[in-house]
Design an enzyme around this catalytic site. Structure first.
Site, PDB file in Angstrom:
ATOM      1  N   GLU A 207     -14.160 -18.550  31.808  1.00 59.47           N
ATOM      2  CA  GLU A 207     -15.283 -17.837  32.263  1.00 59.47           C
ATOM      3  C   GLU A 207     -15.070 -17.682  33.705  1.00 59.47           C
ATOM      4  O   GLU A 207     -16.402 -17.598  34.182  1.00 59.47           O
ATOM      5  CB  GLU A 207     -16.508 -18.570  31.735  1.00 59.47           C
ATOM      6  CG  GLU A 207     -16.492 -20.253  32.049  1.00 59.47           C
ATOM      7  CD  GLU A 207     -17.606 -20.856  31.476  1.00 59.47           C
ATOM      8  OE1 GLU A 207     -18.652 -20.438  31.111  1.00 59.47           O
ATOM      9  OE2 GLU A 207     -17.367 -22.369  31.424  1.00 59.47           O
TER      10      GLU A 207
ATOM     11  N   ASP B 262     -20.611 -15.505  32.493  1.00 55.07           N
ATOM     12  CA  ASP B 262     -20.190 -15.953  33.635  1.00 55.07           C
ATOM     13  C   ASP B 262     -18.947 -14.985  34.056  1.00 55.07           C
ATOM     14  O   ASP B 262     -19.180 -14.865  35.656  1.00 55.07           O
ATOM     15  CB  ASP B 262     -19.706 -17.447  33.530  1.00 55.07           C
ATOM     16  CG  ASP B 262     -20.725 -18.407  33.453  1.00 55.07           C
ATOM     17  OD1 ASP B 262     -22.041 -18.125  33.933  1.00 55.07           O
ATOM     18  OD2 ASP B 262     -20.569 -19.713  32.840  1.00 55.07           O
TER      19      ASP B 262
ATOM     20  N   HIS C 179     -25.983 -27.075  29.550  1.00 55.35           N
ATOM     21  CA  HIS C 179     -27.128 -26.138  30.048  1.00 55.35           C
ATOM     22  C   HIS C 179     -28.406 -26.850  29.251  1.00 55.35           C
ATOM     23  O   HIS C 179     -29.484 -26.344  29.007  1.00 55.35           O
ATOM     24  CB  HIS C 179     -26.900 -24.976  29.399  1.00 55.35           C
ATOM     25  CG  HIS C 179     -26.040 -24.248  30.099  1.00 55.35           C
ATOM     26  ND1 HIS C 179     -24.726 -23.735  29.563  1.00 55.35           N
ATOM     27  CD2 HIS C 179     -25.646 -23.812  31.521  1.00 55.35           C
ATOM     28  CE1 HIS C 179     -24.032 -22.861  30.167  1.00 55.35           C
ATOM     29  NE2 HIS C 179     -24.660 -23.344  31.620  1.00 55.35           N
TER      30      HIS C 179
END
Length: 273
Positions: free
Chosen positions: A159, A185, A54
């Site tokens: 996730e 998530d 990310h």
């Protein structure tokens, strides 16, 4: 006197969780310099991980931070942007003490991560004779690879709903050390993003913790920095690794608090200085 191979490759995070203690971690997404290593250690974190999934960090910047962490004595992990050997082996060769593999959905995918992260006979990671973990010293390959396998942490992220349905078989994969639950998530997949009180969240932790207990693995809490009550609940249930938030989030929160404090000041109207 030079330190021995086992002394060089101690992983205090593994040791702490083996004693049943809770590990505090933070994510690095903003600070690209080695200063973040000292900040994390001074703050009292046991470890931190660079979130390459990310952020736009390069492999070079990631490696520099990881090498600084080795010298400071705080293990640095890396969440890779893709669970492929060219990422996993390179971040480990660059100085990471472990790898975090996102979006693992099956035992087959978990085994692929293990193969990329560990040397034979546990995996097929390519041997590298000069690693920062070894202080760039030369050790017999067989001895060094075995010690590196013991010290390196392999963490898979839970996730996805599909992963939860296969949690038992993923937990059984040899070479996986920890399953880190990505709560954000998960709730997004359920169509209730950020609704952490949804009963499925607690059920997911309960199921994962039980599976990991049966197979000698640890469980990590992710995405719940805003809910210390739930973090405490899941630690009581058996989780032993807590991802507390990001460097960006911490900086913004502190800056916002300071700006708000000044904004709330009431200036004197008497003309006094």
């Amino acid at each position: 006197m030079k330190a021995s191979l086992n002394e060089i490759l101690r992983n205090p995070v593994k040791e702490k969780m083996a004693r049943g203690e809770v590990v505090a971690s933070m994510m690095v997404r903003l600070v690209r310099g080695v200063e973040i290593v000292r900040i994390a250690k001074t703050a009292g974190f046991d470890t931190f991980y660079i979130d390459m999934e990310h952020c736009s960090f390069s492999l070079e910047a990631t490696g520099q931070i990881c090498m600084a962490a080795l010298e400071a004595g705080i293990p640095a992990f890396v969440r890779v942007p893709a669970n492929t050997p060219e990422y996993i082996s390179r971040v480990l060769d660059g100085g990471a003490s472990g790898v975090i593999a996102p979006h693992v959905r099956s035992a087959e995918q978990a085994r692929a991560v293990v193969r990329a992260a560990r040397f034979a006979p546990q995996g097929d990671r390519s041997a590298n004779g000069s690693l920062p973990h070894l202080h760039y010293r030369s050790f017999p390959t067989a001895e060094a690879n075995l010690a590196l396998n013991r010290a390196t942490m392999v963490i898979v992220m839970m996730e996805a709903v599909e992963a939860l349905e296969r949690v038992e078989e993923i937990a059984a994969v040899e070479g996986v050390d920890m399953m880190l639950i990505g709560t954000n998530d998960l709730t997004a997949e359920w169509g209730v993003p950020g609704q952490y009180d949804d009963p499925r969240v607690a059920a997911a932790y309960e199921r994962t913790i039980a599976a990991c207990a049966r197979h000698g693995k640890h469980v990590g809490v992710g995405g719940l920095g805003s809910r210390p009550d739930l973090v405490a609940q899941f630690v009581r249930m058996g989780a032993r690794f807590v991802s507390t938030g990001t460097d960006l989030g911490f900086l913004l929160a502190a800056c916002t608090a300071k700006a708000s404090a000044v904004a709330s000041l009431i200036p004197s109207t008497s003309g006094d200085n």
